[in-house]
Design a protein around this motif. Structure first.
Motif, PDB file in Angstrom:
ATOM      1  N   LEU A  39       0.831  -1.206   0.000  1.00  0.00           N
ATOM      2  CA  LEU A  39       0.000   0.000   0.000  1.00  0.00           C
ATOM      3  C   LEU A  39       0.863   1.252   0.000  1.00  0.00           C
ATOM      4  CD1 LEU A  39      -2.816  -1.012   2.523  1.00  0.00           C
ATOM      5  CD2 LEU A  39      -2.976  -0.912   0.032  1.00  0.00           C
ATOM      6  N   HIS A  40       1.929   1.236   0.770  1.00  0.00           N
ATOM      7  CA  HIS A  40       2.853   2.379   0.760  1.00  0.00           C
ATOM      8  C   HIS A  40       3.418   2.604  -0.641  1.00  0.00           C
ATOM      9  CE1 HIS A  40       3.321   3.731   4.948  1.00  0.00           C
ATOM     10  NE2 HIS A  40       3.110   2.469   5.305  1.00  0.00           N
ATOM     11  N   LEU A  41       3.840   1.523  -1.275  1.00  0.00           N
ATOM     12  CA  LEU A  41       4.416   1.630  -2.619  1.00  0.00           C
ATOM     13  C   LEU A  41       3.382   2.122  -3.630  1.00  0.00           C
ATOM     14  CD1 LEU A  41       6.456  -1.710  -2.708  1.00  0.00           C
ATOM     15  CD2 LEU A  41       7.368   0.594  -2.401  1.00  0.00           C
ATOM     16  N   ILE A  42       2.172   1.624  -3.503  1.00  0.00           N
ATOM     17  CA  ILE A  42       1.111   1.994  -4.444  1.00  0.00           C
ATOM     18  C   ILE A  42       0.769   3.475  -4.323  1.00  0.00           C
ATOM     19  CG2 ILE A  42      -1.351   1.665  -4.931  1.00  0.00           C
ATOM     20  CD1 ILE A  42      -0.863  -1.339  -4.144  1.00  0.00           C
ATOM     21  N   VAL A  43       0.629   3.958  -3.092  1.00  0.00           N
ATOM     22  CA  VAL A  43       0.351   5.387  -2.888  1.00  0.00           C
ATOM     23  C   VAL A  43       1.486   6.232  -3.476  1.00  0.00           C
ATOM     24  CG1 VAL A  43       0.165   7.188  -1.121  1.00  0.00           C
ATOM     25  CG2 VAL A  43      -1.154   5.079  -0.898  1.00  0.00           C
ATOM     26  N   ASP A  44       2.706   5.797  -3.239  1.00  0.00           N
ATOM     27  CA  ASP A  44       3.877   6.518  -3.745  1.00  0.00           C
ATOM     28  C   ASP A  44       3.911   6.521  -5.275  1.00  0.00           C
ATOM     29  OD1 ASP A  44       6.261   7.876  -3.781  1.00  0.00           O
ATOM     30  OD2 ASP A  44       7.495   6.200  -3.116  1.00  0.00           O
ATOM     31  N   ALA A  45       3.571   5.387  -5.873  1.00  0.00           N
ATOM     32  CA  ALA A  45       3.708   5.237  -7.324  1.00  0.00           C
ATOM     33  C   ALA A  45       2.581   5.880  -8.116  1.00  0.00           C
ATOM     34  CB  ALA A  45       3.799   3.757  -7.685  1.00  0.00           C
ATOM     35  N   PHE A  46       1.367   5.862  -7.575  1.00  0.00           N
ATOM     36  CA  PHE A  46       0.200   6.225  -8.390  1.00  0.00           C
ATOM     37  C   PHE A  46      -0.471   7.538  -7.996  1.00  0.00           C
ATOM     38  CE2 PHE A  46       0.633   1.614  -8.775  1.00  0.00           C
ATOM     39  CZ  PHE A  46       0.627   1.477 -10.148  1.00  0.00           C
ATOM     40  N   THR A  47       0.073   8.220  -6.988  1.00  0.00           N
ATOM     41  CA  THR A  47      -0.461   9.532  -6.630  1.00  0.00           C
ATOM     42  C   THR A  47       0.688  10.502  -6.400  1.00  0.00           C
ATOM     43  OG1 THR A  47      -0.513   9.037  -4.251  1.00  0.00           O
ATOM     44  CG2 THR A  47      -2.500   8.529  -5.522  1.00  0.00           C
ATOM     45  N   GLN A  48       0.329  11.775  -6.294  1.00  0.00           N
ATOM     46  CA  GLN A  48       1.311  12.828  -6.052  1.00  0.00           C
ATOM     47  C   GLN A  48       1.009  13.508  -4.721  1.00  0.00           C
ATOM     48  OE1 GLN A  48       3.919  13.357  -8.129  1.00  0.00           O
ATOM     49  NE2 GLN A  48       3.123  11.656  -9.371  1.00  0.00           N
ATOM     50  N   PRO A  49       2.016  14.130  -4.089  1.00  0.00           N
ATOM     51  CA  PRO A  49       1.745  14.879  -2.855  1.00  0.00           C
ATOM     52  C   PRO A  49       0.602  15.873  -3.065  1.00  0.00           C
ATOM     53  CG  PRO A  49       4.105  14.689  -3.195  1.00  0.00           C
ATOM     54  CD  PRO A  49       3.451  14.141  -4.439  1.00  0.00           C
ATOM     55  N   GLY A  50      -0.326  15.889  -2.115  1.00  0.00           N
ATOM     56  CA  GLY A  50      -1.480  16.766  -2.226  1.00  0.00           C
ATOM     57  C   GLY A  50      -2.701  16.106  -2.827  1.00  0.00           C
ATOM     58  N   ASP A  51      -2.526  14.977  -3.542  1.00  0.00           N
ATOM     59  CA  ASP A  51      -3.679  14.254  -4.091  1.00  0.00           C
ATOM     60  C   ASP A  51      -4.544  13.727  -2.948  1.00  0.00           C
ATOM     61  OD1 ASP A  51      -2.882  14.662  -6.678  1.00  0.00           O
ATOM     62  OD2 ASP A  51      -2.120  12.631  -7.001  1.00  0.00           O
ATOM     63  N   GLN A  52      -5.828  13.597  -3.222  1.00  0.00           N
ATOM     64  CA  GLN A  52      -6.757  13.081  -2.225  1.00  0.00           C
ATOM     65  C   GLN A  52      -6.970  11.573  -2.409  1.00  0.00           C
ATOM     66  OE1 GLN A  52     -10.348  15.449  -2.500  1.00  0.00           O
ATOM     67  NE2 GLN A  52      -9.480  17.103  -1.257  1.00  0.00           N
ATOM     68  N   ILE A  53      -7.028  10.873  -1.272  1.00  0.00           N
ATOM     69  CA  ILE A  53      -7.263   9.437  -1.255  1.00  0.00           C
ATOM     70  C   ILE A  53      -8.375   9.146  -0.258  1.00  0.00           C
ATOM     71  CG2 ILE A  53      -6.287   7.159  -0.782  1.00  0.00           C
ATOM     72  CD1 ILE A  53      -3.551   8.270  -1.561  1.00  0.00           C
ATOM     73  N   VAL A  54      -9.376   8.382  -0.681  1.00  0.00           N
ATOM     74  CA  VAL A  54     -10.528   8.066   0.154  1.00  0.00           C
ATOM     75  C   VAL A  54     -10.306   6.745   0.889  1.00  0.00           C
ATOM     76  CG1 VAL A  54     -12.965   7.373   0.114  1.00  0.00           C
ATOM     77  CG2 VAL A  54     -12.206   9.351  -1.220  1.00  0.00           C
ATOM     78  N   ILE A  55     -10.668   6.727   2.174  1.00  0.00           N
ATOM     79  CA  ILE A  55     -10.756   5.482   2.934  1.00  0.00           C
ATOM     80  C   ILE A  55     -12.110   5.454   3.626  1.00  0.00           C
ATOM     81  CG2 ILE A  55      -8.263   5.324   3.260  1.00  0.00           C
ATOM     82  CD1 ILE A  55      -8.671   6.198   6.161  1.00  0.00           C
ATOM     83  N   GLN A  56     -12.616   4.251   3.880  1.00  0.00           N
ATOM     84  CA  GLN A  56     -13.962   4.105   4.444  1.00  0.00           C
ATOM     85  C   GLN A  56     -13.865   3.700   5.912  1.00  0.00           C
ATOM     86  OE1 GLN A  56     -15.235   1.497   1.139  1.00  0.00           O
ATOM     87  NE2 GLN A  56     -16.774   3.054   0.668  1.00  0.00           N
ATOM     88  N   THR A  57     -14.106   4.649   6.773  1.00  0.00           N
ATOM     89  CA  THR A  57     -13.889   4.504   8.205  1.00  0.00           C
ATOM     90  C   THR A  57     -15.137   4.022   8.940  1.00  0.00           C
ATOM     91  OG1 THR A  57     -14.457   6.843   8.471  1.00  0.00           O
ATOM     92  CG2 THR A  57     -12.140   6.308   8.159  1.00  0.00           C
ATOM     93  N   PRO A  58     -14.969   3.340  10.106  1.00  0.00           N
ATOM     94  CA  PRO A  58     -13.714   2.984  10.783  1.00  0.00           C
ATOM     95  C   PRO A  58     -12.991   1.887  10.026  1.00  0.00           C
ATOM     96  CG  PRO A  58     -15.558   1.910  11.882  1.00  0.00           C
ATOM     97  CD  PRO A  58     -16.159   2.813  10.831  1.00  0.00           C
ATOM     98  N   VAL A  59     -11.682   1.970   9.971  1.00  0.00           N
ATOM     99  CA  VAL A  59     -10.960   1.027   9.126  1.00  0.00           C
ATOM    100  C   VAL A  59      -9.573   0.744   9.698  1.00  0.00           C
ATOM    101  CG1 VAL A  59      -9.844   2.706   7.574  1.00  0.00           C
ATOM    102  CG2 VAL A  59     -10.588   0.468   6.669  1.00  0.00           C
ATOM    103  N   TYR A  60      -8.988  -0.324   9.235  1.00  0.00           N
ATOM    104  CA  TYR A  60      -7.650  -0.791   9.601  1.00  0.00           C
ATOM    105  C   TYR A  60      -6.673   0.389   9.708  1.00  0.00           C
ATOM    106  CZ  TYR A  60      -3.415  -3.726   8.956  1.00  0.00           C
ATOM    107  OH  TYR A  60      -2.205  -4.357   9.089  1.00  0.00           O
ATOM    108  N   PRO A  61      -6.048   0.592  10.880  1.00  0.00           N
ATOM    109  CA  PRO A  61      -5.243   1.800  11.116  1.00  0.00           C
ATOM    110  C   PRO A  61      -4.176   2.129  10.079  1.00  0.00           C
ATOM    111  CG  PRO A  61      -5.634   0.670  13.184  1.00  0.00           C
ATOM    112  CD  PRO A  61      -6.200  -0.227  12.098  1.00  0.00           C
ATOM    113  N   PRO A  62      -3.435   1.152   9.506  1.00  0.00           N
ATOM    114  CA  PRO A  62      -2.427   1.533   8.516  1.00  0.00           C
ATOM    115  C   PRO A  62      -2.978   2.261   7.289  1.00  0.00           C
ATOM    116  CG  PRO A  62      -1.936  -0.641   9.355  1.00  0.00           C
ATOM    117  CD  PRO A  62      -3.295  -0.266   9.900  1.00  0.00           C
ATOM    118  N   PHE A  63      -4.283   2.154   7.018  1.00  0.00           N
ATOM    119  CA  PHE A  63      -4.849   2.901   5.887  1.00  0.00           C
ATOM    120  C   PHE A  63      -4.633   4.399   6.075  1.00  0.00           C
ATOM    121  CE2 PHE A  63      -8.229   0.008   3.725  1.00  0.00           C
ATOM    122  CZ  PHE A  63      -7.340  -1.039   3.706  1.00  0.00           C
TER     123      PHE A  63
END
Length: 393
Positions: free
Chosen positions: A98-122
């Protein structure tokens, strides 16, 4: 497999048991927190590891055709999902991926959605890379059932700033197995607003109704082309310590980009031990898993029935998947800090605090039921005594 057999995990550098005093600040809390099982892995896995160890040489290795074939066969037989061997990309774990994917497919400042409450590493995989976290809180009914808030989700998507959603499927900690209809609606929104779906399906095998889980990429060709599916045998077969996971990426461009970042950080090499365990688990672990699910379901029903009879302050909804029970303690009327102290100091239980899963988790606790029936009974006894004393106070 005798799941009633108690295996002493103390003094084995076991995070769940040996590190519990550090986590909870007491030495007598029964550890039912971090998501691994107190059960031995399937005998086929143990035998494969013994055979590999007897060879005596543990040099560099690679995922073989047989390894990839075992994964393909498992996905077909267990989830009716036909995948190609070249879609599979090894990674040491889902969270590192997940760390690699966020790094590879988004840029700083991009928004990413997670559906809470959810696994803390998200939370951390978004925020530690300088991306903007956009919560899409799940809806909670009076009956304790969770569902996706599609209206709120589309509102977030419509800004044009959301580049990715990290889906938890099945969901940890609430235990939902998203229906095909729900996933199809999500896929439609992601197509309309051009959002990449990263689906963490590490709990996909731990579904109580066989065939209920739908891999996101199996929905349609478009869903496959805009998704990365994160899988691992770790939760299923209790081999998390062997650091094996497999990203399934049908889209060749996405796959190539993921491989490049894996190579950048030199994280694409599998271990001979991990490879042997994974292949043995997927080829020979099906019956063990079926028996495990029956046993865990029994633990779930035990807690649910006991709570109904003796603990009316608690609300227990049996999950559709996972061995993790999401318990609603809000009926006790305690603040989350007070609830944590009560469970640790009075009930002598080491559970995952619901607040770690986001503000929507306050008043809840996550209990790991991948343990012997005797352990569950001991936990219920401790909890019942503590709540009876609390009622008198």
């Amino acid at each position: 497999m005798n799941f009633d057999l108690a295996i002493d995990r103390n003094r084995t550098a076991c995070l769940k048991w040996d590190n519990a005093p550090t986590v909870f600040g007491v030495t007598d809390a029964l550890p039912m927190w971090v998501a691994d099982m107190d059960f031995a892995a399937p005998s086929a896995v143990v035998e494969a590891l013994q055979k590999r160890v007897e060879h005596g040489v543990f040099g560099y290795t690679f995922p073989t055709e047989s390894y990839r074939e075992a994964i393909c066969d498992w996905m077909q037989k267990r989830h009716s999902w036909t995948i190609q061997q070249d879609w599979i990309q090894f990674c040491p774990g889902v969270v590192p991926a997940l760390h690699l994917i966020v790094d590879a497919f988004t840029q700083p400042g991009d928004q990413i959605v997670i559906q809470t409450p959810v696994y803390p590493p998200f939370y951390s995989v978004v925020q530690e890379h300088g991306r903007e976290l956009v919560p899409n809180p799940l809806l909670l009914s009076e009956d304790g059932d969770y569902s996706m808030d599609f209206e709120d989700l589309e509102k977030s998507f419509s800004t044009g700033n959301v580049k990715m959603i990290i889906l938890c499927s099945p969901h940890n900690p609430v235990g939902r197995v998203w229906s095909k209809a729900e996933l199809t609606r999500l896929a439609s929104l992601c197509k309309e607003y051009d959002v990449l779906v990263v689906s963490d399906e590490i709990h996909a095998d731990l579904v109580f109704e066989f065939g209920a889980h739908t891999p996101f990429a199996a929905l349609s060709e478009d869903a496959a082309e805009r998704s990365i599916i994160c899988t691992a045998p770790s939760k299923t077969f209790n081999i998390a310590g062997l650091n094996t996971a497999n990203m399934i990426i049908p889209n060749a461009q996405l796959r190539s980009k993921f491989r490049k970042i894996l190579n950048r950080y030199s994280l694409g090499s599998i271990t001979p031990i991990g490879a042997a365990a994974t292949e043995a688990a997927y080829r020979e672990g099906s019956q063990w898993l079926d028996e495990l699910l029956v046993y865990i379901r029994g633990n779930m029903e035990l807690v649910s029935n006991y709570a109904q009879e003796h603990l009316p302050e608690l609300k227990v909804v049996i999950p559709e998947a996972t061995y993790l029970l999401w318990i609603d303690f809000r009926g006790m009327g305690l603040s989350h800090e007070e609830l944590n102290r009560f469970l640790i100091q009075q009930a002598k239980l080491g559970l995952n605090s619901g607040s770690a899963f986001g503000k929507e988790g306050e008043g809840f606790m996550r209990m790991n039921l991948a343990c012997t029936r005797a352990t569950v009974q001991e936990a219920l006894s401790r909890l019942h005594k503590a709540i009876k004393d609390w009622r008198k106070a």
